[in-house]
Design an enzyme around this catalytic site. Structure first.
Site, PDB file in Angstrom:
ATOM      1  N   GLY B 471       0.812  -1.212   0.007  1.00 42.59           N
ATOM      2  CA  GLY B 471       0.052  -0.183  -0.122  1.00 42.59           C
ATOM      3  C   GLY B 471       0.851   1.425  -0.079  1.00 42.59           C
ATOM      4  N   SER B 512      11.126  -1.996   5.741  1.00 40.05           N
ATOM      5  CA  SER B 512      11.271  -1.070   4.737  1.00 40.05           C
ATOM      6  C   SER B 512      12.340  -1.337   3.687  1.00 40.05           C
ATOM      7  CB  SER B 512      11.989   0.153   5.566  1.00 40.05           C
ATOM      8  OG  SER B 512      11.380   0.554   6.639  1.00 40.05           O
ATOM      9  N   LYS B 697      17.444   4.160   0.450  1.00 40.93           N
ATOM     10  CA  LYS B 697      17.085   3.256   1.457  1.00 40.93           C
ATOM     11  C   LYS B 697      15.575   3.128   1.528  1.00 40.93           C
ATOM     12  CE  LYS B 697      21.288   5.522   3.587  1.00 40.93           C
ATOM     13  NZ  LYS B 697      21.791   6.145   4.907  1.00 40.93           N
ATOM     14  N   GLU B 701       9.300   2.223   7.849  1.00 38.52           N
ATOM     15  CA  GLU B 701       9.266   2.289   9.063  1.00 38.52           C
ATOM     16  C   GLU B 701       9.774   3.721  10.009  1.00 38.52           C
ATOM     17  OE1 GLU B 701      10.959  -1.538   8.548  1.00 38.52           O
ATOM     18  OE2 GLU B 701       9.923  -2.178  10.043  1.00 38.52           O
TER      19      GLU B 701
END
Lengths: 762, 762
Positions: B471, B512, B697, B701
């Site tokens: 999402g 992540s 990166k 999170e």
């Protein structure tokens, strides 16, 4: 690196300029003969799924909320819709949508044949949809149908231009020939009648169209739909996991697909459009009838010096002209050949490709003519054929990549030698004889063709290609090739196919091209995966990769140590290895062909005209054989379909109205198990050394090609009667017997023929 | 060539030895800053499909003949099934199957928590299935629940071993420190409550199991199912095209999937098992509560010399211990750190990963403690943090691949500088203040990660990876990367994902890791496709490939000529180009982390304890930003979820019975739009020069991590009251205010704390 090649590609006898994007393939061919997996008989991978009803055919696709479409068809062979009213149908119980001429591609207000699609409805059930068809009011203007092919040619009513192909000087050669024979042959219209009728289920997922369809060419269907409906190609997904046969009739989307897509768009629901058996017999294409007016000139020693032919193909309302003259140009080393082919446009259902289109018809005429020549020269038919063997492609002068026709002739000898014993078994009205015929066909396949092989951490491999399995055992052959190259047992390899969303581009299941096209791609992908496995194993076990190999699922080091392949693959965790592969190019400047010889033994009741095929030996050169079990099944299937074509099948239309008379399997007589003779199959199984890393050619079409001529020649051997028309039903046998008797009695001159009147079998 | 790397991998604080199979990636990084497509804001690719209801979530999967399963759950926090009788349920209307303890994985006769699955039925409708549950007769033996985490630790009732991590000499450092502060923090249990509840639809296709499931990890689910049910992995297909959130709770198959699979096997029908919102609040995992007993020692100049912590994580009946001590080990350059973590096994629903598990909890404690220290030292909190900046990974001494934390601090200054003006706006009972907190997290992702890019003859490209879009806008980011590398406009690139049968292995949508793992693989695949396009174009246009490039869908030659890319791609016909790519390895010997600083502005009503967050600035270093629009949405989402965690959300259980009291969204108070402050997002957007070809990166999170501490520190700034417990509800505020007043009045000694009794929030 991908290479771009500008080339001529023969598409069913037409040469088209095409650019091909091809990859190099550096693998050496395996040595000839059976290996660990390849070349050994393997039971079909899908046998269990098919037998248990788990294989999902298009006929099994049921989607939530799915509607059922039914198609209104023209009751006339030629007519025009003056006015159509869908309103009563739309108001009928369960009906959710209705469309008329112009609303979907191929729904046309001019109906060119009995069964042409005109309108369609979608309803909650198929019963409701079919009931609603009766409520569509059509005001028809009935037009005059054209049904006679010679008449159409005279009028210039043709599909495309006449095709004229010529080499050498035919007239000069005929003038100098010792023997000239003119003869006319006719072949009938036959239908594919695959077990699964033509059908599609269409559903729109937003702007994406998903099409489940019984097709031989998911990519071709995808692109044709995208082009026709003006969609980006990747917005069309075509799925065909299993199919119940095609035989050439399922290369295109078909009107039923466009009907389903349009009704799905209008209703916002999935729509299924499945044709009934009657519709299958009306409007899904057929092998076209032909008239072949042939001439051969030869020297007394049997050397054929000239071949000529005029061919009329009854293409119906639409279609394309198969290369009926192909065998005449390619089978024998004759320097002078001239052919002209006309495609007659008639008010009959359209032609579609059908297992070796053109060559089946043309080989019947040519190979009967060669036997006529043998009789005239009083020469052994096998010897006559050998004498005219072409050691290079007579049309182009190019060398063959490989040609085992002489080996086929050699292997045919033992079957041919049975003729004396067979004839001796004639008894009462039953006369027995042996006939033979030979065959040439394509079968080299070609690029582009891609495959992937995925290997998981549990030591199993999956071959992924977006190809089709038309029912020929593709899954099994591809598994064998991948297993062989990977060094895995066969039961550790699965195959996924039939989904344009899953897997790379693959060739159509047409033109006997699946194995020769996809096989090398699968092998290359497996080799790529194997290399990657060994690269990792080399690091894991601290040995040079070159010292490692995989066999029967174990990594073997040259120092004698070995480990199960799962051990190193287990390091992948949830990931896998993906090998990709592409087929290399065809050998430049070489002609790639398949060859075969069939020897038929028949019994003919000269009182009733009944014919029984008692034995048929099929000897074929298809290069390397991947799965001997699957290959002989294919030969048997081709022979059986050929027997139907030869003796019983015929699509009849009323010669006045153009109405199709044979709409059911009851009326349209396909062979049953009782018609199947002893079939002896023999595969030369010598890899084509110039053709890809596999050396395998195709196998789907060749076995049907010589059947009719071999049977016809056996009938002549048994009875002295020369048949000239397919199907060889009792009428044709009795006519030929009368003609032979008359000739023996001197009532007919040489070369003259008694023609009897039959209904036009256009 | 694939390289095998033996490495240590940190899995939520645990180091595991893993072998990684990685590919090299030779692409240079793009220069920093916006390019043609990458780095520019892009609207979500799936926005239209989602808005129109066309996106197919697991909740939308309806298969023909599909049954609905419902699960019987334990009404007790701890109990054992003495006897169970399914017969009345099996006989109920519409019921097709029923299973009990032992019949499917995770259906157990010992129920370790309120809501533990015990039995299940499948029926024609969900209503019938739920009705039938009432007819299952269970004879329960009710057992004593353990609900207090400290008590569980005392008894040694632990999940796993205590985790002890230590560097330097903490005791010596504390003995020499100028200032030592001990402080206790508590965090509560919170629930993911994703929009789409946990659910699966399972169907057996022969021996293959197809699983439609709302999951973050289709590959992990596939392998877990294959392992548990003893199937070859490629016989399990897992599909998740769209999902309505996961936040860490959907990494595994879950009991509902095994229930659906087993009932599907027994009934021969597709079975859907979708949890209700109440079940979602009972049995799908949660962020565990923690007790954190922390100590910090510092020199008078602010240099932190020692950190110590004892952590108790309330893991419930099952789970794993997140690295709550992680921030203490990683955020500051402190040479002496000692932590011990206990995982208390309790009779409460099990822990599951939840957006930055451990670090959210640990950062609340640590960053409040740092503010306590700043107050004690009378030092500016921002300045104190800067002074303890770690210029390399303090845990390992490894250099960072990149670290923009100082730049985050610099950019935070302007928000931090607002504190005087904000405080000045205090009025009546409403006191205003500003607080800040910083953050460290992983986010480098890693191999293995693979992608394909398919380019069709119509000049459109499709990125194919078997990844998930949880999402976060994955489709958009991946399209941008592929479009940039291909030189195509963004609207000519689509993304296909979410199907283990379609596309190569991709990482979970967890940790992540999606963009940093998959982005470089997608770029490599696009580069491979681009190379192939240019190879063909070079041959077609007779120019060296090096002189050609693609931009905005045109092939441009260095001599100024250009052609639409469709022209050369059109030569492919039905075929396509397939580019494959893999992510390269992480930089060896370097620590890859994300960093961030958040500055919160709050208003506190000191009479009622009401807290309003009025503004929150989030400044984050996540390397290169692919889609600034998507990235700031992610920051906003993380902040909002953090506000819920900080101020209102809490899963309450009855401290005696262990019954879950907050089973509905009404009882479990998630933030609404009225709770959302002005959120200012700022991304440093400097590519990590050492990290892959992308320098990006992860981002999922980090933004939730510092929220609670920033708000708590702002509350202290506004009121002088130190909160120690989440959620910071009115009770906690009023308690902290009383404590502060008492302290000012001298009633409490320094470091002493008034603890009030609250229901155990285990």
């Amino acid at each position: 690196m991908a290479r771009l090649i500008k080339t001529e590609k023969e598409v069913e006898g037409r040469y088209e300029t095409v650019w091909l994007v091809v990859e190099e393939d550096s693998l050496d061919q395996w040595p000839a003969g059976p290996r660990d997996v390849v070349g050994k008989p393997a039971v079909r991978k899908s046998a269990r799924a098919r037998a248990r009803g788990e294989a999902r055919y298009t006929a099994d696709v049921r989607l939530p909320g799915m509607l059922h479409a039914a198609i209104l068809r023209s009751p006339y062979a030629h007519a025009r819709v003056r006015r159509i009213d869908l309103s009563r149908a739309l108001a009928a119980p369960g009906v959710r949508g209705a469309i008329g001429p112009g609303d979907a591609p191929e729904l046309d207000e001019v109906a060119g044949y009995h069964g042409a699609p005109v309108a369609a409805v979608a309803a909650d059930s198929e019963r409701e949809a079919r009931a609603a068809l009766k409520l569509i009011d059509v005001d028809w203007e009935v037009l005059e149908p054209v049904l006679d092919p010679d008449e159409a040619v005279r009028r210039g009513q043709l599909v495309g231009e006449p095709r004229r192909v010529e080499r050498g000087d035919v007239d000069a050669a005929l003038a100098e020939a010792d023997v000239v024979i003119e003869s006319e042959y006719r072949t009938q219209t036959v239908l594919h009648n695959a077990l699964e009728t033509h059908q599609s289920v269409c559903v729109w997922e937003g702007e994406r169209l998903v099409v489940y369809t019984s097709t031989q060419d998911i990519w071709g269907v995808r692109n044709a739909i995208a082009r026709t409906l003006d969609l980006p190609t990747d917005q069309v997904r075509v799925v065909c996991e299993y199919m119940g046969g095609g035989f050439g009739a399922k290369n295109e989307p078909g009107h039923y697909t466009f009907v389903a897509a349009e009704l799905a768009r209008r209703t916002g629901r999935p729509v299924r459009c499945a044709l009934t058996r009657r519709e299958e017999n009306l409007a899904t294409g057929n092998r076209n009838a032909t008239i072949q007016r042939l001439t051969v000139g030869a020297r007394r020693d049997g050397t054929i010096v000239a071949l000529a032919g005029e061919f009329v193909a009854s293409l119906g309302w639409d279609g394309w002209m198969a290369f009926t003259a192909g065998p005449m140009h390619g089978l024998y080393a004759c320097p002078n050949v001239r052919t002209v082919e006309y495609g007659a446009k008639l008010n009959t259902p359209p032609m579609a490709a059908f297992r070796a289109p053109g060559f089946v018809e043309g080989t019947f005429g040519l190979e009967c003519l060669i036997d006529e020549l043998a009789a005239k020269l009083d020469m052994d038919p096998l010897e006559l054929r050998r004498r005219n063997y072409a050691d290079r492609d007579p049309a182009t002068g190019a060398p063959y990549s490989a040609n085992q026709l002489l080996e086929c002739y050699r292997r045919a000898e033992k079957h041919w030698a049975r003729r004396h014993e067979v004839r001796a078994r004639s008894e009462g009205p039953w006369r027995r004889g042996v006939g033979l015929a030979s065959q040439i066909w394509y079968g080299g396949g070609g690029p582009p063709a891609y495959a992937w092989v995925r290997v998981g951490s549990d030591g199993r491999a999956t071959v992924i290609t977006a190809m089709q399995d038309i029912g020929t055992g593709t899954r099994t052959a591809m598994s064998q090739i991948a297993a062989e190259e990977l060094g895995f047992p066969l039961d550790r390899v699965d195959v996924v196919l039939g989904d344009t969303d899953r897997g790379p581009y693959a060739v159509p299941a047409a033109g006997s091209s699946t194995t020769p096209s996809m096989g090398p791609a699968v092998r290359a992908a497996a080799a790529d995966a194997r290399r990657q496995i060994l690269d990792i194993a080399a690091q894991r076990y601290e040995r040079p990769a070159e010292s490692l190999r995989i066999r029967e699922g174990r990594i073997e080091a040259s120092d004698g140590e070995s480990w199960p392949v799962e051990e190193v693959l287990g390091l992948l965790g949830n990931a896998q290895i993906l090998g990709t592969g592409a087929r290399g190019p065809n050998p430049a400047g070489m002609a790639v062909h398949t060859f075969g010889v069939q020897v038929a033994e028949v019994a003919v009741d000269i009182e009733t005209g009944e014919v029984r095929v008692e034995r048929l030996a099929a000897i074929h050169d298809v290069g390397r054989v991947i799965n001997p079990l699957g290959a002989s099944s294919q030969l048997e299937g081709g022979v059986i379909q050929g027997i139907g074509h030869t003796l019983s099948e015929e699509r009849l239309v009323d010669p006045t109205s153009g109405q199709v008379l044979t709409q059911t399997l009851d009326a349209y007589r396909m062979p049953t198990i009782a018609d199947v003779p002893e079939i002896v199959t023999e595969l030369v199984d010598v890899p084509d050394p110039n053709l890809t890393s596999l050396g395998a050619k195709g196998l789907g079409e060749p076995p049907i090609i010589p059947v009719a001529a071999a049977i016809a020649n056996a009938i002549r051997d048994a009875t002295g009667a020369a048949v000239h028309e397919l199907p060889i039903d009792r009428e044709e046998i009795l006519r030929a017997l009368r003609e032979a008797a008359d000739r023996r009695a001197g009532a007919l001159g040489e070369g003259a023929k008694e023609r009897h009147e039959t209904p036009a079998t256009v």
